[in-house]
Structures are given as structure tokens and as C-alpha cells.
Design a protein around this motif. Structure first.
Motif, PDB file in Angstrom:
ATOM      1  N   GLU A 196       0.765  -1.112   0.141  1.00  0.00           N
ATOM      2  CA  GLU A 196       0.047  -0.092   0.059  1.00  0.00           C
ATOM      3  C   GLU A 196       0.956   1.337   0.103  1.00  0.00           C
ATOM      4  O   GLU A 196       0.671   2.232  -0.945  1.00  0.00           O
ATOM      5  CB  GLU A 196      -0.863  -0.087   1.225  1.00  0.00           C
ATOM      6  CG  GLU A 196      -1.716   1.276   1.510  1.00  0.00           C
ATOM      7  CD  GLU A 196      -2.756   1.138   2.629  1.00  0.00           C
ATOM      8  OE1 GLU A 196      -3.754   0.451   2.580  1.00  0.00           O
ATOM      9  OE2 GLU A 196      -2.220   1.509   3.680  1.00  0.00           O
ATOM     10  N   LEU A 197       1.949   1.387   0.931  1.00  0.00           N
ATOM     11  CA  LEU A 197       2.784   2.427   0.994  1.00  0.00           C
ATOM     12  C   LEU A 197       3.754   2.750  -0.291  1.00  0.00           C
ATOM     13  O   LEU A 197       3.777   3.830  -0.827  1.00  0.00           O
ATOM     14  CB  LEU A 197       3.756   2.303   2.093  1.00  0.00           C
ATOM     15  CG  LEU A 197       3.100   2.079   3.637  1.00  0.00           C
ATOM     16  CD1 LEU A 197       4.291   1.926   4.618  1.00  0.00           C
ATOM     17  CD2 LEU A 197       2.263   3.329   3.917  1.00  0.00           C
ATOM     18  N   ASP A 198       3.900   1.695  -0.994  1.00  0.00           N
ATOM     19  CA  ASP A 198       4.877   1.578  -2.159  1.00  0.00           C
ATOM     20  C   ASP A 198       3.695   2.186  -3.416  1.00  0.00           C
ATOM     21  O   ASP A 198       4.045   2.984  -4.173  1.00  0.00           O
ATOM     22  CB  ASP A 198       5.221   0.047  -2.666  1.00  0.00           C
ATOM     23  CG  ASP A 198       6.519  -0.148  -2.158  1.00  0.00           C
ATOM     24  OD1 ASP A 198       7.463   0.955  -1.944  1.00  0.00           O
ATOM     25  OD2 ASP A 198       6.959  -1.412  -2.101  1.00  0.00           O
ATOM     26  N   TRP A 199       2.458   1.820  -3.209  1.00  0.00           N
ATOM     27  CA  TRP A 199       1.569   2.266  -4.340  1.00  0.00           C
ATOM     28  C   TRP A 199       1.403   3.738  -4.036  1.00  0.00           C
ATOM     29  O   TRP A 199       1.389   4.605  -5.079  1.00  0.00           O
ATOM     30  CB  TRP A 199       0.080   1.374  -4.033  1.00  0.00           C
ATOM     31  CG  TRP A 199      -0.708   2.044  -5.153  1.00  0.00           C
ATOM     32  CD1 TRP A 199      -0.834   1.371  -6.427  1.00  0.00           C
ATOM     33  CD2 TRP A 199      -1.690   2.918  -4.722  1.00  0.00           C
ATOM     34  NE1 TRP A 199      -2.283   2.255  -6.900  1.00  0.00           N
ATOM     35  CE2 TRP A 199      -2.725   2.998  -5.985  1.00  0.00           C
ATOM     36  CE3 TRP A 199      -2.144   3.820  -3.766  1.00  0.00           C
ATOM     37  CZ2 TRP A 199      -3.609   4.069  -6.247  1.00  0.00           C
ATOM     38  CZ3 TRP A 199      -3.321   4.405  -3.659  1.00  0.00           C
ATOM     39  CH2 TRP A 199      -3.899   4.744  -5.304  1.00  0.00           C
ATOM     40  N   ASN A 232     -10.201  -0.694  -4.501  1.00  0.00           N
ATOM     41  CA  ASN A 232     -10.476  -1.958  -5.334  1.00  0.00           C
ATOM     42  C   ASN A 232      -9.052  -2.798  -6.019  1.00  0.00           C
ATOM     43  O   ASN A 232      -9.260  -3.633  -6.578  1.00  0.00           O
ATOM     44  CB  ASN A 232     -11.494  -1.829  -6.329  1.00  0.00           C
ATOM     45  CG  ASN A 232     -12.730  -1.518  -6.001  1.00  0.00           C
ATOM     46  OD1 ASN A 232     -13.324  -2.024  -5.102  1.00  0.00           O
ATOM     47  ND2 ASN A 232     -13.321  -0.542  -6.696  1.00  0.00           N
ATOM     48  N   LEU A 233      -7.951  -2.272  -5.430  1.00  0.00           N
ATOM     49  CA  LEU A 233      -6.786  -2.870  -5.595  1.00  0.00           C
ATOM     50  C   LEU A 233      -6.250  -4.017  -4.884  1.00  0.00           C
ATOM     51  O   LEU A 233      -6.303  -3.611  -3.622  1.00  0.00           O
ATOM     52  CB  LEU A 233      -5.909  -1.873  -5.753  1.00  0.00           C
ATOM     53  CG  LEU A 233      -6.195  -0.668  -7.061  1.00  0.00           C
ATOM     54  CD1 LEU A 233      -5.043   0.523  -6.760  1.00  0.00           C
ATOM     55  CD2 LEU A 233      -6.285  -1.151  -8.265  1.00  0.00           C
ATOM     56  N   ASP A 234      -5.550  -4.989  -5.316  1.00  0.00           N
ATOM     57  CA  ASP A 234      -5.152  -6.049  -4.475  1.00  0.00           C
ATOM     58  C   ASP A 234      -4.094  -5.562  -3.558  1.00  0.00           C
ATOM     59  O   ASP A 234      -3.983  -6.180  -2.649  1.00  0.00           O
ATOM     60  CB  ASP A 234      -4.439  -7.189  -5.450  1.00  0.00           C
ATOM     61  CG  ASP A 234      -5.814  -8.283  -5.793  1.00  0.00           C
ATOM     62  OD1 ASP A 234      -6.733  -7.946  -5.236  1.00  0.00           O
ATOM     63  OD2 ASP A 234      -4.940  -9.065  -6.472  1.00  0.00           O
ATOM     64  N   VAL A 235      -3.298  -4.418  -3.772  1.00  0.00           N
ATOM     65  CA  VAL A 235      -2.415  -4.217  -2.774  1.00  0.00           C
ATOM     66  C   VAL A 235      -2.915  -3.460  -1.449  1.00  0.00           C
ATOM     67  O   VAL A 235      -2.225  -3.544  -0.424  1.00  0.00           O
ATOM     68  CB  VAL A 235      -1.725  -2.813  -3.317  1.00  0.00           C
ATOM     69  CG1 VAL A 235      -0.725  -2.909  -4.709  1.00  0.00           C
ATOM     70  CG2 VAL A 235      -2.671  -1.319  -3.617  1.00  0.00           C
ATOM     71  N   ARG A 236      -4.107  -3.360  -1.331  1.00  0.00           N
ATOM     72  CA  ARG A 236      -4.708  -3.112  -0.024  1.00  0.00           C
ATOM     73  C   ARG A 236      -4.946  -4.499   0.791  1.00  0.00           C
ATOM     74  O   ARG A 236      -5.040  -4.152   2.024  1.00  0.00           O
ATOM     75  CB  ARG A 236      -6.298  -2.757  -0.307  1.00  0.00           C
ATOM     76  CG  ARG A 236      -7.465  -3.567  -0.674  1.00  0.00           C
ATOM     77  CD  ARG A 236      -8.674  -3.349  -0.948  1.00  0.00           C
ATOM     78  NE  ARG A 236      -9.903  -4.299  -1.123  1.00  0.00           N
ATOM     79  CZ  ARG A 236     -10.169  -4.867  -2.100  1.00  0.00           C
ATOM     80  NH1 ARG A 236      -9.174  -4.803  -3.178  1.00  0.00           N
ATOM     81  NH2 ARG A 236     -11.020  -6.024  -2.115  1.00  0.00           N
TER      82      ARG A 236
END
Length: 439
Positions: A60-63, A141-145
Motif C-alpha cells: 500500500e505504501l509503495d503504491w 479495489n486494488l489487490d495492494v490493499r
């Protein structure tokens, strides 16, 4: 004492710690204690909170960084990248006032000898503040969550189509703190009363009479009589190993891959007159077994040796019972070791499965006829667990699988062989158990 009154900057130390783990593959449990030597007082806890938090929520932080920066920093400036993530984590998840989080993170660039980047850090963090609601909307809606690497998410979805989201959620939480009360020192309720006197609240676990859950995790040195051996810190589901093994006095029992010695000492708490041999390959980790035995006033024979080559150390002995806590992916204890998600690779699993089988195959001849072997991993991946046992049974006609029933109130997944426990909030970590009896 806070970092503004000291000669060090806690955020820069956090960025260096994360660089060691994520760029050099060092274990957080090895690096963090060394880094904590550079700080004092409450800053030790702050450093731990930041490092654990960033490693938990890394995708999440990288995103966030990818959305707010025109291009990623080059490889030579990875510590600056991790410093930015430290800033995001404070602003998004911690109670640090925003102005303090930003100013201290900007000042950390000087400690990292990149003062020319102060403007960049300041700009990115302030942009994060301004765009925070929009970023969260895009993230929804992203998998990074889910905060897990793609390969592991895929495996969890395949193995646990109805439970994977609950597993991921449990992995992303801070772990509960479970104790195992030493019956030679206290009855569990009596120790609970001692804790209450110190205003440390706890709850008993009915399935395991020695287990206590603390309402809030605390430093080990705050536990009454810890150094005298009254209590051990051990996860709830890890405590099932010895209840399933059911050790008896005068039995010859092998604890294979025994470090750090939690299960070795537990065997001796339940059966003080058992003859226990603890085998561990790593010399430094074997030292932990000896330290734990000394603290709990117990004796076992500790051997530093390769478990896949028992002929070199077994000395003709045959065991009544064997506890094999096999090396594994540790995917069941991610909430305690969030760096596992980023240090482990999907390609590691096949090698681990091979090692587990070699251990099982090598030690089986040294189990007495009618004896019991308990196979344990802190993994939740089927190839290391029930598939491993299925493979072993197919090649050993004298091995008999004995079913293990789930205790009431536990979070497990149905498997044809063995007992798969899954991580659950305020309960235990992910563990697998199988009971094999020699015909």
C-alpha cells in the motif's frame, strides 16, 4: 526522551533498518535489536512500531509513492524511498502529529547524508496529506490493499477459497501476546491474580490449562518472575504441540529442530522426569534452548547436529515419542514476522518441502514400534502440511495416521490429514499438526 532531544533521528534509523531487510535480505528479528541499540527509552518502541508497520503495509505504501512521484528513486537511493514510506506510515496510521511526522522525516534526510533531497521529501509528504482522501478512494479495489505479495495471495485463494480474506486480515493485525504458565511455579489462575495485582489484565484459555492471553502486549521484563521461570511467552496454537504429543515421565523423547526451546521446556513442564533430547542445527539458536532450560530450571540433552543425518548423533537410541517442528515457510506467523512476506519467495517452497521430507524420512527408523511422531509446521500452505504427510504415508507402510479433532472455538480448515489451524485475531497463529504412529 524524544528524537528532537537526542543526537539521532529515529526516522533515519528506521529507513536504514528497512533497507537492510528489503534490499539485503536480513531478518527483521536480527537487524532491529542491533538498530535499537542506537536509541534510548520509548524510542525503542517507536522504532519497532514504524519498522513493523511499514513491513506490514508495504504494498500500500509503495503504491502511494508510485502515485505521488513522477519516477521512482534509483537503486542507490533506496533508503530515501523507505524514508518516504516511513513518512506515509506515520501520517496514515500513527498518532504522531502531522507537523512533527513531516518535519522529523524531512530532517532524517540530513542524517542519511542526502540534504539536497529535503525539498523532495517535504513536497511528497505534503502532497500525500492533501490527496489522502482521493488516494484511499482509488485504492479501494486494488489487490495492494491486502498487503501480501501476489504469489502468496494466489496460493491462499487456491487453498482456502472461503477463508483467505480472514487469513489475510489476521496476518495484517498486530499479534496477541500469549503466555504459558509454568505449573511448577503457579497454577494458571494464581499467576493471573499476580498479573492483576500489577494491573496487567489477562484471560484464560479453557482448552489449554497453562495458556493466558494478555489484554495488551507488554515488555517481557514486566512479567512477574519471568527470569525465575514462572512463565514463558508462547503462542496459543504452538502450545498444542505438547498436548498432542502427550509426553510421559521416563519416556525417551526427541525434540527435533528444537530452537528456541519453547516446546522442549513445555515437554518437561508436563513430564518433568521424561528424558528429552533437543536437536538443533544452528549453534546460536541451540544456545537459546540452553538459556530457556536454565531459566525454567529444567534439564535436557542439547545436541547441535543435522536432523537429516541422525546416524551421526542418535547413538543407537530408539524414541518413545518424537516432536518434529520442521523448518517451513512460516506463513502462519506473518503477523509476528511481517518481513516473511518480502523475504520468502514462491520458489523457496519446493526446497522446504524437500527438507521436511528428508527430516521425516531420516528420523522415522528411530521411532519405537507403537511410538508417536507429531509433525508440526507454522505454515498454512498445503504442500508443506497435509500433502507432505500424504506423500510420507504412501512410502511408509508402517506409518499410521491418527486424526486430530479441532478443539471448540478454534479457527481451522478441514483437511483430509492432520489439523490445520489458521491465524485468528486474539487467538493463535497458523499451525499444522499431524500425528503418526508406528505400527
Amino acid at each position: 526522551m524524544n528524537s528532537t532531544q537526542t543526537s539521532y533521528n529515529i526516522r533515519s534509523i528506521a529507513a536504514k533498518t528497512l533497507t537492510e531487510v528489503l534490499e539485503k535480505g536480513a531478518s527483521l528479528s536480527t537487524v532491529l535489536p542491533l538498530m535499537q541499540q542506537q536509541v534510548v527509552g520509548k524510542d525503542k518502541g517507536l522504532l519497532q512500531e514504524i519498522c513493523f508497520g511499514v513491513l506490514r503495509s508495504l504494498p500500500e505504501l509503495d503504491w502511494f509513492a508510485s502515485q505521488l512521484m513522477d519516477r521512482p528513486l534509483d537503486k542507490k537511493q533506496k533508503n530515501i524511498h523507505y524514508l518516504i514510506l516511513v513518512g506515509f506510515y506515520q501520517l496514515h496510521y500513527m498518532r504522531v502529529p502531522a507537523h512533527a511526522a513531516i518535519s522529523e522525516t524531512v530532517n532524517a534526510v540530513v542524517a542519511l547524508k542526502r540534504p539536497q533531497l529535503k525539498g523532495l521529501i517535504n513536497g511528497v509528504l505534503r502532497q500525500f496529506q492533501r490527496q489522502h482522501p482521493i488516494l484511499l478512494e482509488r485504492l479501494a479495489n486494488l489487490d495492494v490493499r491486502f498487503w501480501h505479495p501476489t504469489w502468496l495471495l494466489t496460493k491462499l485463494k487456491q487453498a482456502y477459497p472461503s477463508e483467505w480474506k480472514a487469513i489475510v486480515e489476521a496476518n495484517n493485525q498486530k499479534p496477541p501476546m500469549w503466555l504459558r504458565v509454568n505449573p511448577a511455579a503457579y497454577e494458571t489462575q494464581a499467576y493471573q491474580a499476580v498479573l492483576a495485582e500489577r494491573e496487567i489484565e489477562s484471560h484464560m484459555q479453557t482448552n489449554l490449562p497453562q495458556a493466558l492471553l494478555l489484554n495488551e502486549p507488554i515488555a517481557v521484563d514486566r512479567l512477574p518472575e519471568f527470569n525465575e521461570g514462572a512463565v514463558t511467552v508462547q503462542d496459543l496454537n504452538a502450545q498444542y504441540a505438547v498436548s498432542l504429543l502427550a509426553p510421559q515421565n521416563d519416556e525417551l523423547i526427541l525434540d527435533l529442530c528444537a530452537a528456541p526451546g519453547g516446546k522442549t521446556t513445555h515437554i518437561l513442564e508436563v513430564a518433568p522426569k521424561a528424558n528429552v533430547i533437543a536437536v538443533e542445527l544452528d549453534e546460536k539458536r541451540a544456545l537459546r534452548i540452553k538459556e530457556n532450560l536454565k531459566r525454567l530450571h529444567r534439564h535436557a540433552e542439547v545436541i547441535i547436529a543435522d536432523g537429516t543425518k541422525p546416524s551421526t548423533w542418535v547413538a543407537g537410541r530408539q524414541f518413545n515419542k518424537i516432536l518434529l517442528d520442521a523448518p517451513c515457510s512460516a506463513t502462519g506467523v506473518i503477523r509476528r514476522h511481517p518481513d516473511i512476506k518480502w523475504l520468502r519467495r514462491s520458489t523457496d517452497i519446493a526446497d522446504l518441502v524437500t527438507t521436511q521430507y528428508e527430516l521425516l524420512n531420516a528420523i522415522w527408523p528411530y521411532l519405537k514400534s507403537g511410538g508417536t511422531l507429531i509433525y508440526v509446521t507454522c505454515s498454512i500452505l498445503p504442500e508443506e502440511n497435509d500433502q507432505q504427510i500424504k506423500s510420507f504415508l504412501a512410502k511408509h507402510a508402517d506409518a499410521e495416521h491418527h486424526p486430530l479433532n479441532l478443539p471448540v472455538g478454534m479457527f481451522g480448515a478441514e483437511r483430509a490429514l492432520g489439523l490445520q489451524l489458521l491465524p485468528k485475531a486474539n487467538m493463535g497463529d497458523g499451525f499444522y499438526y499431524a500425528k503418526l504412529v508406528k505400527k
